[in-house]
Design an enzyme around this catalytic site. Structure first.
Site, PDB file in Angstrom:
ATOM      1  N   SER A 125      43.502  41.664  -4.154  1.00 35.50           N
ATOM      2  CA  SER A 125      42.815  40.687  -5.003  1.00 35.50           C
ATOM      3  C   SER A 125      42.925  39.294  -4.403  1.00 35.50           C
ATOM      4  O   SER A 125      43.933  38.958  -3.775  1.00 35.50           O
ATOM      5  CB  SER A 125      43.476  40.704  -6.377  1.00 35.50           C
ATOM      6  OG  SER A 125      43.065  39.598  -7.140  1.00 35.50           O
ATOM      7  N   TYR A 150      51.162  41.156 -12.412  1.00 37.42           N
ATOM      8  CA  TYR A 150      50.003  41.846 -11.817  1.00 37.42           C
ATOM      9  C   TYR A 150      49.733  41.311 -10.408  1.00 37.42           C
ATOM     10  O   TYR A 150      49.631  42.075  -9.443  1.00 37.42           O
ATOM     11  CB  TYR A 150      48.754  41.676 -12.708  1.00 37.42           C
ATOM     12  CG  TYR A 150      47.485  41.913 -11.944  1.00 37.42           C
ATOM     13  CD1 TYR A 150      47.067  43.201 -11.645  1.00 37.42           C
ATOM     14  CD2 TYR A 150      46.719  40.842 -11.462  1.00 37.42           C
ATOM     15  CE1 TYR A 150      45.919  43.418 -10.897  1.00 37.42           C
ATOM     16  CE2 TYR A 150      45.577  41.047 -10.711  1.00 37.42           C
ATOM     17  CZ  TYR A 150      45.179  42.341 -10.442  1.00 37.42           C
ATOM     18  OH  TYR A 150      44.054  42.545  -9.691  1.00 37.42           O
ATOM     19  N   LYS A 154      50.069  43.007  -6.310  1.00 35.30           N
ATOM     20  CA  LYS A 154      49.101  43.017  -5.203  1.00 35.30           C
ATOM     21  C   LYS A 154      49.750  42.436  -3.942  1.00 35.30           C
ATOM     22  O   LYS A 154      49.572  42.956  -2.839  1.00 35.30           O
ATOM     23  CB  LYS A 154      47.848  42.232  -5.582  1.00 35.30           C
ATOM     24  CG  LYS A 154      47.048  42.879  -6.713  1.00 35.30           C
ATOM     25  CD  LYS A 154      46.588  44.287  -6.345  1.00 35.30           C
ATOM     26  CE  LYS A 154      45.956  45.030  -7.494  1.00 35.30           C
ATOM     27  NZ  LYS A 154      45.695  46.449  -7.218  1.00 35.30           N
TER      28      LYS A 154
HETATM   29  N1  UFG Z   1      36.475  32.947 -19.065  1.00 35.83           N
HETATM   30  C1  UFG Z   1      36.048  32.277 -20.200  1.00 35.83           C
HETATM   31  N2  UFG Z   1      36.034  32.969 -21.367  1.00 35.83           N
HETATM   32  C2  UFG Z   1      36.401  34.271 -21.479  1.00 35.83           C
HETATM   33  C3  UFG Z   1      36.823  34.955 -20.306  1.00 35.83           C
HETATM   34  C4  UFG Z   1      36.857  34.256 -19.117  1.00 35.83           C
HETATM   35  O1  UFG Z   1      35.707  31.098 -20.157  1.00 35.83           O
HETATM   36  O2  UFG Z   1      36.366  34.836 -22.588  1.00 35.83           O
HETATM   37  C5  UFG Z   1      36.503  32.229 -17.786  1.00 35.83           C
HETATM   38  C6  UFG Z   1      37.879  32.165 -17.174  1.00 35.83           C
HETATM   39  O3  UFG Z   1      38.587  31.066 -17.681  1.00 35.83           O
HETATM   40  C7  UFG Z   1      37.550  32.063 -15.700  1.00 35.83           C
HETATM   41  C8  UFG Z   1      36.250  32.856 -15.542  1.00 35.83           C
HETATM   42  O4  UFG Z   1      35.707  32.931 -16.862  1.00 35.83           O
HETATM   43  O5  UFG Z   1      37.300  30.742 -15.367  1.00 35.83           O
HETATM   44  C9  UFG Z   1      36.458  34.248 -15.017  1.00 35.83           C
HETATM   45  O6  UFG Z   1      37.463  34.869 -15.796  1.00 35.83           O
HETATM   46  P1  UFG Z   1      37.819  36.425 -15.659  1.00 35.83           P
HETATM   47  O7  UFG Z   1      38.912  36.712 -16.623  1.00 35.83           O
HETATM   48  O8  UFG Z   1      36.584  37.244 -15.740  1.00 35.83           O
HETATM   49  O9  UFG Z   1      38.301  36.545 -14.164  1.00 35.83           O
HETATM   50  P2  UFG Z   1      39.542  35.830 -13.438  1.00 35.83           P
HETATM   51  O10 UFG Z   1      38.968  35.089 -12.287  1.00 35.83           O
HETATM   52  O11 UFG Z   1      40.399  35.084 -14.354  1.00 35.83           O
HETATM   53  O12 UFG Z   1      40.375  37.100 -13.025  1.00 35.83           O
HETATM   54  C10 UFG Z   1      39.904  37.954 -12.021  1.00 35.83           C
HETATM   55  C11 UFG Z   1      40.418  39.363 -12.237  1.00 35.83           C
HETATM   56  C12 UFG Z   1      41.905  39.438 -12.061  1.00 35.83           C
HETATM   57  C13 UFG Z   1      42.335  38.776 -10.766  1.00 35.83           C
HETATM   58  C14 UFG Z   1      41.756  37.397 -10.671  1.00 35.83           C
HETATM   59  C15 UFG Z   1      42.040  36.824  -9.317  1.00 35.83           C
HETATM   60  O13 UFG Z   1      40.098  39.813 -13.524  1.00 35.83           O
HETATM   61  O14 UFG Z   1      42.261  40.791 -11.994  1.00 35.83           O
HETATM   62  O15 UFG Z   1      40.334  37.447 -10.820  1.00 35.83           O
HETATM   63  O16 UFG Z   1      41.851  35.457  -9.311  1.00 35.83           O
HETATM   64  F1  UFG Z   1      43.668  38.655 -10.706  1.00 35.83           F
END
Ligand code: UFG
Length: 335
Positions: A125, A150, A154
């Protein structure tokens, strides 16, 4: 015909990779414990490719079961997806994450070593980079201390593989995924989040479908173009194809060192508000959303420099954010 074991092959990324492997003529055997998916996915893969992969319901934490699987099968390579993946949950249950994500990995590598199975592809990741100092993120960017158990699994996972490759002369590739979204164009397989989705896209599609009242946008005070956080959203079919490219590299012995790692993203950063706008356009709906405070542990921005993956793996993404969101919306409507 090479026989490839896909662990977690009925999960979101795993199932899409099984389809691409079968399309490329590989013989696929799947191991999955069905902890975060259902057996229907096997039939749906069959419906897409016309070939039913061999399937075994095995929990990779049970060493004896892993061992007897390998006693009875001759495998040419492994693509290892099976793992827990919820950042927040990992903070609550770190030992579950270490047992599942690290224990399983160790057992698989031991079997590989004992049986001279040479090719291993690992789901890593972009979380290993944390908030990178420079964007886009290249493979040369330093890894940062993990923000969650998590993320740590990785990082430790990559270390374990690297050391094992050196000691036992295995060959492995770690693919550092950015944010996988979308689903197969047949709309027969896709992401099946259990309970309330933590990730942006399933939360958006469930909100548009009326399952959730409103989307909370986590923070609009980031130093980005519109204040919302930026990510690199990659269509899961493009991501699946990166695994085929990596596997072929190992099979044809083109790898330069016996442990390599690549960034797998599109190279394009999109803010949360841009994703919402795109989604509204392709779905022709108005999304109910509200700006709230930042989510703990979120980084400001992450998107890939894909130069190395493009050139070395001879792989490119072909699908746009709009296409991925369109597919995700069709998938949601089908549920
Ligand atoms: N977000 C919102 N509202 C929500 C969900 C997410 O605004 O309800 C925002 C988050 O703050 C973030 C973006 O949307 O800015 C993406 O969020 P995600 O949760 O979809 O993805 P992340 O980038 O946080 O996480 C992903 C994977 C993880 C991994 C990570 C690595 O889900 O497994 O990328 O950076 F660890």
């Amino acid at each position: 015909m090479k026989k490839i074991l896909v662990t977690g092959g009925l999960g979101f990324i795993g199932s899409h990779t099984v389809v691409e492997l079968q399309n490329e003529g590989f013989d696929v055997v799947i191991i999955d414990n069905l902890s975060n998916t259902t057996i229907d996915v096997l039939e749906n893969i069959h419906a897409i490719t016309g070939k039913k992969p061999e399937f075994y319901k095995i929990d990779l934490r049970i060493k004896n079961d892993v061992n007897s699987f390998f006693e009875n099968h001759t495998i040419d390579g492994i693509i290892h997806f099976a793992a827990y993946k919820a950042v927040g949950e990992s903070v609550q249950k770190p030992l579950d994450y270490y047992e599942n994500n690290i224990g399983s990995l160790v057992y698989l590598l031991q079997e590989m070593n004992n049986r001279n199975i040479d090719h291993f592809i690992f789901s890593s990741s972009c979380t290993v980079y944390g908030q990178a100092d420079n964007l886009p993120i290249t493979e040369n960017a330093p890894t940062k201390p993990a923000e969650s158990p998590y993320g740590n699994t990785k990082q430790i996972g990559e270390e374990i593989i690297k050391e094992s490759c050196k000691a036992y002369r295995l060959n492995a590739v770690a693919l550092r995924y950015f944010n996988p979204i979308g689903n197969h164009e047949s709309i027969k397989i896709g992401e099946l989040p259990l309970g309330t989705p933590q990730n942006l896209i399933p939360f958006i599609t469930q909100t548009a479908a009326g399952i959730r009242k409103e989307l909370a946008v986590f923070g609009d005070d980031y130093p980005t173009k519109d204040g919302t956080a930026v990510r690199d959203y990659i269509h899961v079919v493009d991501l699946a194809k990166a695994h085929i490219a990596a596997l072929k590299r190992l099979i044809t012995k083109q790898n330069k060192t016996n442990f390599e790692f690549f960034n797998v993203g599109t190279g394009k950063g999109s803010s949360v508000l841009e994703v919402i706008k795109s989604f509204e356009k392709v779905s022709n709906t108005k999304l109910n959303y509200k700006i709230v405070g930042r989510r703990e542990g979120d980084i400001t921005a992450a998107y890939a420099d894909t130069t190395i993956a493009n050139n070395v793996l001879n792989w490119q993404t072909t699908k746009s954010l709009d296409e991925a969101l369109d597919a995700a919306w069709k998938w949601q409507q089908k549920q």
